[in-house]
Structures are given as structure tokens and as C-alpha cells.
Design a protein around this motif. Structure first.
Motif, PDB file in Angstrom:
ATOM      1  N   LYS A  98      39.270  70.032  77.423  1.00 47.24           N
ATOM      2  CA  LYS A  98      39.120  68.594  77.666  1.00 47.24           C
ATOM      3  C   LYS A  98      39.788  68.128  78.959  1.00 47.24           C
ATOM      4  O   LYS A  98      39.242  67.288  79.669  1.00 47.24           O
ATOM      5  N   GLU A  99      40.952  68.649  79.279  1.00 47.84           N
ATOM      6  CA  GLU A  99      41.655  68.230  80.501  1.00 47.84           C
ATOM      7  C   GLU A  99      40.883  68.664  81.753  1.00 47.84           C
ATOM      8  O   GLU A  99      40.759  67.901  82.706  1.00 47.84           O
ATOM      9  N   TRP A 100      40.353  69.879  81.740  1.00 46.01           N
ATOM     10  CA  TRP A 100      39.548  70.338  82.882  1.00 46.01           C
ATOM     11  C   TRP A 100      38.279  69.494  82.998  1.00 46.01           C
ATOM     12  O   TRP A 100      37.869  69.125  84.090  1.00 46.01           O
ATOM     13  N   TRP A 101      37.647  69.192  81.858  1.00 43.38           N
ATOM     14  CA  TRP A 101      36.446  68.365  81.881  1.00 43.38           C
ATOM     15  C   TRP A 101      36.758  66.979  82.444  1.00 43.38           C
ATOM     16  O   TRP A 101      35.996  66.430  83.229  1.00 43.38           O
ATOM     17  N   ARG A 102      37.905  66.430  82.065  1.00 40.29           N
ATOM     18  CA  ARG A 102      38.308  65.119  82.594  1.00 40.29           C
ATOM     19  C   ARG A 102      38.474  65.188  84.105  1.00 40.29           C
ATOM     20  O   ARG A 102      37.995  64.318  84.839  1.00 40.29           O
ATOM     21  N   LYS A 103      39.145  66.224  84.588  1.00 44.01           N
ATOM     22  CA  LYS A 103      39.358  66.364  86.032  1.00 44.01           C
ATOM     23  C   LYS A 103      38.035  66.491  86.779  1.00 44.01           C
ATOM     24  O   LYS A 103      37.844  65.870  87.830  1.00 44.01           O
ATOM     25  N   LEU A 104      37.128  67.296  86.239  1.00 46.36           N
ATOM     26  CA  LEU A 104      35.819  67.448  86.878  1.00 46.36           C
ATOM     27  C   LEU A 104      35.053  66.131  86.866  1.00 46.36           C
ATOM     28  O   LEU A 104      34.450  65.745  87.874  1.00 46.36           O
ATOM     29  N   SER A 105      35.078  65.453  85.745  1.00 45.09           N
ATOM     30  CA  SER A 105      34.391  64.160  85.631  1.00 45.09           C
ATOM     31  C   SER A 105      34.983  63.149  86.609  1.00 45.09           C
ATOM     32  O   SER A 105      34.240  62.422  87.277  1.00 45.09           O
ATOM     33  N   ASP A 106      36.297  63.114  86.693  1.00 41.97           N
ATOM     34  CA  ASP A 106      36.962  62.183  87.612  1.00 41.97           C
ATOM     35  C   ASP A 106      36.575  62.457  89.063  1.00 41.97           C
ATOM     36  O   ASP A 106      36.370  61.538  89.837  1.00 41.97           O
ATOM     37  N   LYS A 107      36.471  63.724  89.409  1.00 39.45           N
ATOM     38  CA  LYS A 107      36.152  64.080  90.791  1.00 39.45           C
ATOM     39  C   LYS A 107      34.684  63.833  91.117  1.00 39.45           C
ATOM     40  O   LYS A 107      34.365  63.262  92.151  1.00 39.45           O
ATOM     41  N   TYR A 108      33.790  64.301  90.261  1.00 38.03           N
ATOM     42  CA  TYR A 108      32.370  64.282  90.591  1.00 38.03           C
ATOM     43  C   TYR A 108      31.596  63.100  90.017  1.00 38.03           C
ATOM     44  O   TYR A 108      30.461  62.868  90.435  1.00 38.03           O
ATOM     45  N   ASP A 109      32.176  62.374  89.101  1.00 41.06           N
ATOM     46  CA  ASP A 109      31.501  61.222  88.507  1.00 41.06           C
ATOM     47  C   ASP A 109      32.532  60.221  87.987  1.00 41.06           C
ATOM     48  O   ASP A 109      32.608  59.951  86.797  1.00 41.06           O
ATOM     49  N   PRO A 110      33.334  59.655  88.895  1.00 39.28           N
ATOM     50  CA  PRO A 110      34.419  58.765  88.456  1.00 39.28           C
ATOM     51  C   PRO A 110      33.936  57.545  87.666  1.00 39.28           C
ATOM     52  O   PRO A 110      34.670  57.014  86.847  1.00 39.28           O
ATOM     53  N   GLU A 111      32.698  57.123  87.891  1.00 38.54           N
ATOM     54  CA  GLU A 111      32.169  55.977  87.147  1.00 38.54           C
ATOM     55  C   GLU A 111      31.487  56.404  85.850  1.00 38.54           C
ATOM     56  O   GLU A 111      30.994  55.554  85.112  1.00 38.54           O
ATOM     57  N   ARG A 112      31.448  57.709  85.603  1.00 43.98           N
ATOM     58  CA  ARG A 112      30.862  58.298  84.395  1.00 43.98           C
ATOM     59  C   ARG A 112      29.399  57.912  84.199  1.00 43.98           C
ATOM     60  O   ARG A 112      28.922  57.741  83.083  1.00 43.98           O
ATOM     61  N   LYS A 113      28.671  57.810  85.295  1.00 45.99           N
ATOM     62  CA  LYS A 113      27.250  57.490  85.229  1.00 45.99           C
ATOM     63  C   LYS A 113      26.438  58.655  84.674  1.00 45.99           C
ATOM     64  O   LYS A 113      25.429  58.448  84.023  1.00 45.99           O
ATOM     65  N   TYR A 114      26.862  59.866  85.003  1.00 48.93           N
ATOM     66  CA  TYR A 114      26.059  61.041  84.699  1.00 48.93           C
ATOM     67  C   TYR A 114      26.632  61.898  83.574  1.00 48.93           C
ATOM     68  O   TYR A 114      25.881  62.407  82.750  1.00 48.93           O
ATOM     69  N   VAL A 115      27.947  62.052  83.540  1.00 51.17           N
ATOM     70  CA  VAL A 115      28.533  62.940  82.530  1.00 51.17           C
ATOM     71  C   VAL A 115      28.283  62.431  81.114  1.00 51.17           C
ATOM     72  O   VAL A 115      28.208  63.224  80.175  1.00 51.17           O
ATOM     73  N   THR A 116      28.099  61.148  80.971  1.00 49.04           N
ATOM     74  CA  THR A 116      27.824  60.575  79.661  1.00 49.04           C
ATOM     75  C   THR A 116      26.533  61.153  79.073  1.00 49.04           C
ATOM     76  O   THR A 116      26.448  61.412  77.882  1.00 49.04           O
ATOM     77  N   LYS A 117      25.528  61.397  79.934  1.00 48.61           N
ATOM     78  CA  LYS A 117      24.272  61.991  79.475  1.00 48.61           C
ATOM     79  C   LYS A 117      24.518  63.384  78.899  1.00 48.61           C
ATOM     80  O   LYS A 117      23.977  63.724  77.855  1.00 48.61           O
ATOM     81  N   TYR A 118      25.316  64.156  79.613  1.00 50.43           N
ATOM     82  CA  TYR A 118      25.598  65.515  79.157  1.00 50.43           C
ATOM     83  C   TYR A 118      26.356  65.488  77.835  1.00 50.43           C
ATOM     84  O   TYR A 118      26.048  66.235  76.916  1.00 50.43           O
ATOM     85  N   GLU A 119      27.330  64.627  77.753  1.00 53.25           N
ATOM     86  CA  GLU A 119      28.130  64.545  76.512  1.00 53.25           C
ATOM     87  C   GLU A 119      27.262  64.101  75.340  1.00 53.25           C
ATOM     88  O   GLU A 119      27.367  64.644  74.245  1.00 53.25           O
ATOM     89  N   ALA A 120      26.377  63.119  75.560  1.00 58.50           N
ATOM     90  CA  ALA A 120      25.491  62.641  74.492  1.00 58.50           C
ATOM     91  C   ALA A 120      24.532  63.745  74.055  1.00 58.50           C
ATOM     92  O   ALA A 120      24.288  63.918  72.860  1.00 58.50           O
ATOM     93  N   GLU A 121      24.018  64.480  75.002  1.00 58.06           N
ATOM     94  CA  GLU A 121      23.106  65.584  74.672  1.00 58.06           C
ATOM     95  C   GLU A 121      23.828  66.640  73.831  1.00 58.06           C
ATOM     96  O   GLU A 121      23.285  67.135  72.849  1.00 58.06           O
ATOM     97  N   LEU A 122      25.034  66.946  74.209  1.00 56.09           N
ATOM     98  CA  LEU A 122      25.798  67.954  73.454  1.00 56.09           C
ATOM     99  C   LEU A 122      26.065  67.486  72.024  1.00 56.09           C
ATOM    100  O   LEU A 122      25.999  68.268  71.089  1.00 56.09           O
ATOM    101  N   LYS A 123      26.355  66.209  71.856  1.00 53.68           N
ATOM    102  CA  LYS A 123      26.612  65.676  70.509  1.00 53.68           C
ATOM    103  C   LYS A 123      25.344  65.726  69.665  1.00 53.68           C
ATOM    104  O   LYS A 123      25.416  65.979  68.468  1.00 53.68           O
ATOM    105  N   SER A 124      24.195  65.489  70.288  1.00 52.80           N
ATOM    106  CA  SER A 124      22.949  65.469  69.532  1.00 52.80           C
ATOM    107  C   SER A 124      22.515  66.853  69.057  1.00 52.80           C
ATOM    108  O   SER A 124      21.784  66.969  68.076  1.00 52.80           O
ATOM    109  N   ILE A 125      22.980  67.906  69.725  1.00 52.71           N
ATOM    110  CA  ILE A 125      22.596  69.255  69.332  1.00 52.71           C
ATOM    111  C   ILE A 125      23.722  69.973  68.581  1.00 52.71           C
ATOM    112  O   ILE A 125      23.549  71.104  68.155  1.00 52.71           O
ATOM    113  N   SER A 126      24.853  69.328  68.429  1.00 57.28           N
ATOM    114  CA  SER A 126      25.974  69.975  67.748  1.00 57.28           C
ATOM    115  C   SER A 126      25.835  69.883  66.252  1.00 57.28           C
ATOM    116  O   SER A 126      25.275  69.058  65.675  1.00 57.28           O
TER     117      SER A 126
END
Length: 126
Positions: A98-126
Motif C-alpha cells: 500500500k505505501e509503494w502504491w501510494r507513492k506511485l499514485s502521488d507521483k504519477y496521478d496526484p489528483e487520482r484521476k486514473y488510479v481510481t479506475k484501476y482500483e475499482a476494476e480490481l475490486k470488481s474482480i476480487s
């Protein structure tokens, strides 16, 4: 490419010369992502590379070169193995690093426009 990777670490598979410019190079599509995510030292090496905190291997440099675009386009130029690898690596990071994911998200998508899609997709298939 894979972070995506690494992000799509994720996604370490977005590499190499390919005549089809509409896709990322496929040279690293067969990288053993399972080995990478299960080896803390190797995984951290890739993560530090894409976060500008450490040295980069050729695969890491390639990943780093495409990670932002791949994230923003939901991996539109990814090959199928790269898309699968991206989901696999992001899933691992979200669930286990989770900490590495936060760092990556902060660097590459600080507004969380895109990572939210990935997280939602992962939840839907989990």
C-alpha cells in the motif's frame, strides 16, 4: 509499462523496439512478474527506479518512459500481455504494498484521476 506499472510495473512489460508504433514495444512481455513481485529486493529496485529514488535497469528505464502515458490512457498502447501484467502488478501493489502504491499514485496521478479506475476494476474482480 507495467506499473503501471508498475503500474503498471506496473507493467514492466512495456518495452523494446516494435515496428507497430500504435503499441508499446513487446521485448519484455515475457518478464516473470510473479518472481518480481515476490522478491522484495527486485520489486523495490523497480519501484525506486520509477520513483526517481534509485538506479534503473534497461527494463526499468523503459517502464519509466511509458508509465505516465499508460496510466492516463488506461494502457491503450499496451499489448495484451502488458495489460495483464499491469493488472497483476497493480493488484499486488494495492493489496500488499500500500505505501509503494501510494507513492506511485502521488507521483504519477496526484489528483487520482486514473488510479481510481484501476482500483475499482480490481475490486470488481476480487
Amino acid at each position: 509499462m507495467r506499473l503501471l506499472v508498475i503500474m503498471s510495473l506496473f507493467a514492466l512489460s512495456l518495452v523494446a523496439a516494435r515496428p507497430d508504433a500504435s503499441k508499446y514495444p513487446s521485448r519484455y512481455d515475457t518478464v516473470d512478474l510473479d518472481m518480481i513481485v515476490n522478491n522484495k529486493k527486485v520489486l523495490e529496485s523497480y519501484l525506486k527506479c520509477v520513483l526517481d529514488e534509485g538506479k534503473c535497469t534497461p527494463e526499468g528505464k523503459e517502464l519509466k518512459a511509458h508509465i505516465k502515458e499508460a496510466l492516463e490512457t488506461y494502457c491503450a498502447k499496451c499489448t495484451e500481455p502488458q495489460k495483464e501484467g499491469t493488472r497483476f502488478v497493480i493488484g499486488h501493489l494495492v493489496k500488499n504494498e500500500k505505501e509503494w502504491w501510494r507513492k506511485l499514485s502521488d507521483k504519477y496521478d496526484p489528483e487520482r484521476k486514473y488510479v481510481t479506475k484501476y482500483e475499482a476494476e480490481l475490486k470488481s474482480i476480487s
